[in-house]
Design a protein around this motif. Structure first.
Motif, short mmCIF file in Angstrom:
data_model
loop_
_atom_site.label_atom_id
_atom_site.label_comp_id
_atom_site.label_asym_id
_atom_site.label_seq_id
_atom_site.Cartn_x
_atom_site.Cartn_y
_atom_site.Cartn_z
N LEU A 28 7.55 5.90 -13.45
CA LEU A 28 7.01 6.27 -12.13
C LEU A 28 6.06 5.20 -11.62
CD1 LEU A 28 6.38 10.09 -12.58
CD2 LEU A 28 8.08 8.98 -11.11
N ARG A 29 5.21 4.66 -12.50
CA ARG A 29 4.31 3.58 -12.10
C ARG A 29 5.09 2.34 -11.70
NH1 ARG A 29 -1.43 4.15 -12.22
NH2 ARG A 29 -1.25 1.91 -12.32
N GLY A 35 7.96 -0.48 -5.07
CA GLY A 35 7.86 -0.09 -3.66
C GLY A 35 6.80 -0.89 -2.93
N GLU A 36 5.64 -1.05 -3.57
CA GLU A 36 4.57 -1.85 -2.97
C GLU A 36 4.99 -3.31 -2.84
OE1 GLU A 36 1.51 -1.00 -1.81
OE2 GLU A 36 1.97 1.12 -2.14
N THR A 37 5.71 -3.82 -3.82
CA THR A 37 6.18 -5.20 -3.76
C THR A 37 7.17 -5.38 -2.63
OG1 THR A 37 5.88 -5.40 -6.15
CG2 THR A 37 7.27 -7.05 -5.10
N ASP A 43 6.27 -7.49 4.75
CA ASP A 43 5.17 -7.95 5.59
C ASP A 43 5.12 -9.48 5.65
OD1 ASP A 43 4.48 -5.36 6.11
OD2 ASP A 43 2.81 -5.31 4.67
N LEU A 44 5.32 -10.12 4.50
CA LEU A 44 5.31 -11.58 4.49
C LEU A 44 6.48 -12.15 5.30
CD1 LEU A 44 4.32 -12.36 0.80
CD2 LEU A 44 2.94 -12.66 2.84
N THR A 45 7.61 -11.48 5.23
CA THR A 45 8.76 -11.92 6.01
C THR A 45 8.47 -11.81 7.50
OG1 THR A 45 10.23 -11.20 4.25
CG2 THR A 45 11.22 -11.54 6.41
N ASP A 46 7.82 -10.72 7.89
CA ASP A 46 7.46 -10.55 9.31
C ASP A 46 6.49 -11.63 9.77
OD1 ASP A 46 9.08 -8.35 9.43
OD2 ASP A 46 7.43 -6.90 9.20
#
Length: 70
Positions: A28-29, A35-37, A43-46
């Motif tokens: 689960l962790r 998911g966070e990655t 975001d970096l792609t944007d």
């Protein structure tokens, strides 16, 4: 009263349950981390989008008028 074999089986079953619980928690962790990655990469792609549209010139390249004299 439990026999020796029954007691051993009970102990093994308890350890097995603890192991499965630990592995489920770890998975689960890991899913949360992935998911966070994925969100970070999105975001970096944007943010990198404007850089790719002006490629091959870098996004923050100094222009000839703002370059330091040599």
């Amino acid at each position: 009263m439990l026999t020796g074999g029954e007691l051993a089986a009970l102990i093994v079953a308890c350890f097995w349950a603890i192991l499965v619980s630990f592995l489920a928690y770890a998975l689960l962790r890991l899913a949360r981390l992935l998911g966070e990655t994925a969100e970070l990469v999105g975001d970096l792609t944007d943010q990198a989008g404007p850089c790719w549209t002006t490629w091959p010139a870098p996004c923050d390249a100094p222009t000839s008028s703002s370059a330091a004299p040599t």
